[in-house]
Design a protein around this motif. Structure first.
Motif, PDB file in Angstrom:
ATOM      1  N   ASN A   6      32.676  47.450  34.947  1.00 38.66           N
ATOM      2  CA  ASN A   6      33.420  47.360  33.694  1.00 38.66           C
ATOM      3  C   ASN A   6      34.880  46.972  33.880  1.00 38.66           C
ATOM      4  O   ASN A   6      35.607  46.836  32.905  1.00 38.66           O
ATOM      5  CB  ASN A   6      33.350  48.690  32.949  1.00 38.66           C
ATOM      6  CG  ASN A   6      31.936  49.022  32.547  1.00 38.66           C
ATOM      7  OD1 ASN A   6      31.164  48.147  32.177  1.00 38.66           O
ATOM      8  ND2 ASN A   6      31.581  50.289  32.633  1.00 38.66           N
ATOM      9  N   TYR A   7      35.329  46.802  35.103  1.00 40.29           N
ATOM     10  CA  TYR A   7      36.736  46.525  35.374  1.00 40.29           C
ATOM     11  C   TYR A   7      37.260  45.282  34.656  1.00 40.29           C
ATOM     12  O   TYR A   7      38.321  45.336  34.043  1.00 40.29           O
ATOM     13  CB  TYR A   7      36.973  46.408  36.884  1.00 40.29           C
ATOM     14  CG  TYR A   7      38.425  46.260  37.252  1.00 40.29           C
ATOM     15  CD1 TYR A   7      39.241  47.372  37.345  1.00 40.29           C
ATOM     16  CD2 TYR A   7      38.979  45.006  37.491  1.00 40.29           C
ATOM     17  CE1 TYR A   7      40.579  47.244  37.671  1.00 40.29           C
ATOM     18  CE2 TYR A   7      40.310  44.876  37.813  1.00 40.29           C
ATOM     19  CZ  TYR A   7      41.111  45.993  37.910  1.00 40.29           C
ATOM     20  OH  TYR A   7      42.416  45.858  38.223  1.00 40.29           O
ATOM     21  N   PRO A   8      36.557  44.148  34.690  1.00 37.05           N
ATOM     22  CA  PRO A   8      37.110  42.953  34.028  1.00 37.05           C
ATOM     23  C   PRO A   8      37.327  43.145  32.521  1.00 37.05           C
ATOM     24  O   PRO A   8      38.299  42.648  31.970  1.00 37.05           O
ATOM     25  CB  PRO A   8      36.055  41.868  34.284  1.00 37.05           C
ATOM     26  CG  PRO A   8      35.313  42.322  35.477  1.00 37.05           C
ATOM     27  CD  PRO A   8      35.330  43.825  35.418  1.00 37.05           C
ATOM     28  N   GLN A   9      36.435  43.876  31.863  1.00 31.37           N
ATOM     29  CA  GLN A   9      36.586  44.072  30.427  1.00 31.37           C
ATOM     30  C   GLN A   9      37.714  45.042  30.101  1.00 31.37           C
ATOM     31  O   GLN A   9      38.360  44.928  29.064  1.00 31.37           O
ATOM     32  CB  GLN A   9      35.288  44.626  29.810  1.00 31.37           C
ATOM     33  CG  GLN A   9      34.132  43.668  29.824  1.00 31.37           C
ATOM     34  CD  GLN A   9      33.336  43.739  31.118  1.00 31.37           C
ATOM     35  OE1 GLN A   9      33.467  44.669  31.891  1.00 31.37           O
ATOM     36  NE2 GLN A   9      32.529  42.730  31.369  1.00 31.37           N
ATOM     37  N   ASN A  10      37.959  45.992  30.979  1.00 34.09           N
ATOM     38  CA  ASN A  10      38.926  47.051  30.678  1.00 34.09           C
ATOM     39  C   ASN A  10      40.330  46.787  31.191  1.00 34.09           C
ATOM     40  O   ASN A  10      41.286  47.343  30.671  1.00 34.09           O
ATOM     41  CB  ASN A  10      38.445  48.387  31.251  1.00 34.09           C
ATOM     42  CG  ASN A  10      37.142  48.833  30.626  1.00 34.09           C
ATOM     43  OD1 ASN A  10      36.828  48.478  29.498  1.00 34.09           O
ATOM     44  ND2 ASN A  10      36.370  49.601  31.365  1.00 34.09           N
ATOM     45  N   HIS A  11      40.476  45.971  32.227  1.00 34.12           N
ATOM     46  CA  HIS A  11      41.780  45.901  32.886  1.00 34.12           C
ATOM     47  C   HIS A  11      42.416  44.526  32.962  1.00 34.12           C
ATOM     48  O   HIS A  11      43.604  44.429  33.205  1.00 34.12           O
ATOM     49  CB  HIS A  11      41.677  46.466  34.302  1.00 34.12           C
ATOM     50  CG  HIS A  11      41.327  47.914  34.318  1.00 34.12           C
ATOM     51  ND1 HIS A  11      42.199  48.890  33.941  1.00 34.12           N
ATOM     52  CD2 HIS A  11      40.178  48.547  34.631  1.00 34.12           C
ATOM     53  CE1 HIS A  11      41.611  50.065  34.033  1.00 34.12           C
ATOM     54  NE2 HIS A  11      40.381  49.888  34.449  1.00 34.12           N
ATOM     55  N   SER A  12      41.661  43.472  32.823  1.00 36.78           N
ATOM     56  CA  SER A  12      42.267  42.166  33.061  1.00 36.78           C
ATOM     57  C   SER A  12      43.036  41.655  31.848  1.00 36.78           C
ATOM     58  O   SER A  12      43.947  40.867  31.993  1.00 36.78           O
ATOM     59  CB  SER A  12      41.208  41.146  33.473  1.00 36.78           C
ATOM     60  OG  SER A  12      40.333  40.902  32.395  1.00 36.78           O
TER      61      SER A  12
END
Length: 110
Positions: free
Chosen positions: A50-56
Motif C-alpha cells: 500500500n506504500y505507493p497509494q499512501n505515501h507518494s
C-alpha cells in the motif's frame, strides 16, 4: 546470486562450509522478522503493498530526491560520491572511519 553462481564454474564456492555457515547466520537474523510478520498478518507486506497509494502523493522521483536532500543535511550531497572515483579501498576506508570528515592528514596515513 545463487543461480548466477550455479551457472558458472565458480559454483564450487557454494559448497563450502563458509557458505553454509553464512546461510545459517542469515536465516537466524531473518527468523525473528519472519516470525513477527507471520503472527501479525504479514504487516510488512501490507505496508509495502500500500506504500505507493499512501505515501507518494503523485510526486516524481526528482521531487522525492529533492525532499530527501532537503530533509537530510543538504551539504551531505558533496560526500555521496567521495570514494566513487578511487580504486584504492584504503581511501574509502579512511573516509568511512573518519565519520565523513576526510582531511589531508588522513590521506598521509595511507
Amino acid at each position: 546470486m545463487i543461480v548466477g553462481l550455479l551457472l558458472t564454474p565458480q559454483r564450487r564456492l557454494l559448497f563450502t562450509r563458509w557458505t553454509v555457515f553464512g546461510g545459517l547466520i542469515a536465516c537466524a537474523l531473518l527468523l525473528p522478522f519472519l516470525t513477527w510478520n507471520a503472527f501479525n498478518g504479514w504487516a510488512s507486506m501490507q505496508f509495502w503493498t500500500n506504500y505507493p497509494q499512501n505515501h507518494s502523493s503523485g510526486a516524481s522521483p526528482l521531487d522525492f530526491l529533492t525532499t530527501q536532500i532537503l530533509g537530510m543535511n543538504p551539504l551531505s550531497v558533496f560526500l555521496w560520491g567521495q570514494g566513487c572515483g578511487t580504486s584504492s579501498p584504503h581511501a574509502v576506508h579512511a573516509i568511512g572511519s573518519s565519520g565523513g570528515r576526510f582531511s589531508s592528514s588522513s590521506c598521509s596515513s595511507l
